[in-house]
Design a protein around this motif. Sequence first.
Motif, PDB file in Angstrom:
ATOM      1  N   THR A   1       2.330   1.611  -3.406  1.00 44.43           N
ATOM      2  CA  THR A   1       1.307   2.100  -4.328  1.00 44.43           C
ATOM      3  C   THR A   1       1.119   3.603  -4.187  1.00 44.43           C
ATOM      4  O   THR A   1       1.052   4.336  -5.190  1.00 44.43           O
ATOM      5  CB  THR A   1      -0.025   1.371  -4.085  1.00 44.43           C
ATOM      6  OG1 THR A   1       0.128   0.001  -4.444  1.00 44.43           O
ATOM      7  CG2 THR A   1      -1.144   1.992  -4.907  1.00 44.43           C
ATOM      8  N   GLN A   2       1.022   4.095  -2.951  1.00 43.25           N
ATOM      9  CA  GLN A   2       0.815   5.526  -2.756  1.00 43.25           C
ATOM     10  C   GLN A   2       2.006   6.336  -3.267  1.00 43.25           C
ATOM     11  O   GLN A   2       1.830   7.402  -3.879  1.00 43.25           O
ATOM     12  CB  GLN A   2       0.564   5.824  -1.282  1.00 43.25           C
ATOM     13  CG  GLN A   2      -0.770   5.297  -0.788  1.00 43.25           C
ATOM     14  CD  GLN A   2      -1.934   5.771  -1.657  1.00 43.25           C
ATOM     15  OE1 GLN A   2      -2.112   6.957  -1.908  1.00 43.25           O
ATOM     16  NE2 GLN A   2      -2.732   4.810  -2.141  1.00 43.25           N
TER      17      GLN A   2
ATOM     18  N   ALA B   1       0.829  -1.205   0.000  1.00 43.46           N
ATOM     19  CA  ALA B   1       0.000   0.000   0.000  1.00 43.46           C
ATOM     20  C   ALA B   1       0.865   1.256   0.000  1.00 43.46           C
ATOM     21  O   ALA B   1       0.568   2.231  -0.700  1.00 43.46           O
ATOM     22  CB  ALA B   1      -0.944  -0.003   1.202  1.00 43.46           C
TER      23      ALA B   1
ATOM     24  N   TYR C   1      -5.490  -1.119  -4.137  1.00 42.61           N
ATOM     25  CA  TYR C   1      -4.637  -0.238  -3.350  1.00 42.61           C
ATOM     26  C   TYR C   1      -3.352  -0.916  -2.865  1.00 42.61           C
ATOM     27  O   TYR C   1      -2.603  -0.335  -2.084  1.00 42.61           O
ATOM     28  CB  TYR C   1      -5.416   0.319  -2.158  1.00 42.61           C
ATOM     29  CG  TYR C   1      -6.339   1.451  -2.545  1.00 42.61           C
ATOM     30  CD1 TYR C   1      -5.888   2.770  -2.528  1.00 42.61           C
ATOM     31  CD2 TYR C   1      -7.634   1.200  -2.981  1.00 42.61           C
ATOM     32  CE1 TYR C   1      -6.723   3.813  -2.906  1.00 42.61           C
ATOM     33  CE2 TYR C   1      -8.474   2.240  -3.363  1.00 42.61           C
ATOM     34  CZ  TYR C   1      -8.012   3.542  -3.320  1.00 42.61           C
ATOM     35  OH  TYR C   1      -8.837   4.573  -3.708  1.00 42.61           O
ATOM     36  N   THR C   2      -3.102  -2.149  -3.364  1.00 41.54           N
ATOM     37  CA  THR C   2      -1.866  -2.828  -2.960  1.00 41.54           C
ATOM     38  C   THR C   2      -1.049  -3.329  -4.153  1.00 41.54           C
ATOM     39  O   THR C   2       0.064  -2.854  -4.382  1.00 41.54           O
ATOM     40  CB  THR C   2      -2.174  -4.000  -2.009  1.00 41.54           C
ATOM     41  OG1 THR C   2      -3.128  -4.886  -2.631  1.00 41.54           O
ATOM     42  CG2 THR C   2      -2.707  -3.507  -0.677  1.00 41.54           C
TER      43      THR C   2
END
Length: 332
Positions: A17-18, A14, A182-183
């Motif tokens: 990803t961000q 996560a 989101y991962t």
Amino acid sequence: MLIASVAAGLALLALVTQAGVVLVQRAYPAPGRLVEVAGAVLHVVDTGPRDAAGPPIVMLHGASANLEVMRQPVGERLAKNHRVILIDRPGHGWSTRADLEDSTPAIQGRMIEQALARLGVGKAIIVAHSWAGALGARMALDYPHRVAGLVMLAPVAYPWPGGVGRYNQIVTTPVIGPLLAYTITLPLGYLLAGPGARGVFLPQAMPDGFVRNTATPLLLRPREFLANAWDLVTLKAAVAEQAPRYAELKAPITIMSGDVDKTVSTNIHSRPLAAAAPNAKLIVLPGVGHMVQNAVPDRVIAEIEAMIGQMAPGTAAAPPPARTAADRDRAN
């Protein structure tokens, strides 16, 4: 211990990803302006001379894409002589939508019609590729005052056998879908984006640098990946609902499809649409796959110019002469 390890791994993905989202958005900033509509902010590139003869040209992209896939092959060239409006569909590129389920041609058509009104556009020629074929048809049905003509490139128009890929069904599943988006979607997508795009071009070769030059990595952001999946899983029911209305289409329509398109079947979509719509012209391109605008950009531009040539400024074109079935199926 296993659960803790899995949780830690997902947390790390996560964060990756961000960080990836930040980097992707810095690499591909919005080149146009943002137009507020009900339930969304639409990203629009409005280019070309405002005083050009004939209606503006509005270009709408398909699934897993953004406005760059329409701008680079034909949009920039058309903008030398015409006002060209390229739009990121709701949820794609730099456009937003309030709800992931705002995924149907009817809903997105309403948003785009509002944006065109805000831009002061009266009637426009809609150029729509793939998924957006259903969107263009819906806009012509719901907002005939806004659509002077349709040029449809490998359009989706009817229900088809089968689905749209198991991963899209998974991604639209509550809890599981967002967790994956989101991962793992962004890091895994970087590995698969090139091969996936290459397959859509077959039998033509994908242009060098296509993924980079069309800002395709924006698709890997969680919110856009989810929006794209919702677009795909809800499309079949949407076209089943609107297809019986195609005989009501009044605008002139040019449909261009490849005879070896493995992504959107010409026999399932383009041929029946040409038979159903009263003012339709069908051009079947020998040896051409799904990316019509890249395979035959000169032909696409010529057909758009021909449609504009039939129209006086600010008015819809007169219907083309009646065509036999053979005429509509001839690639010339």
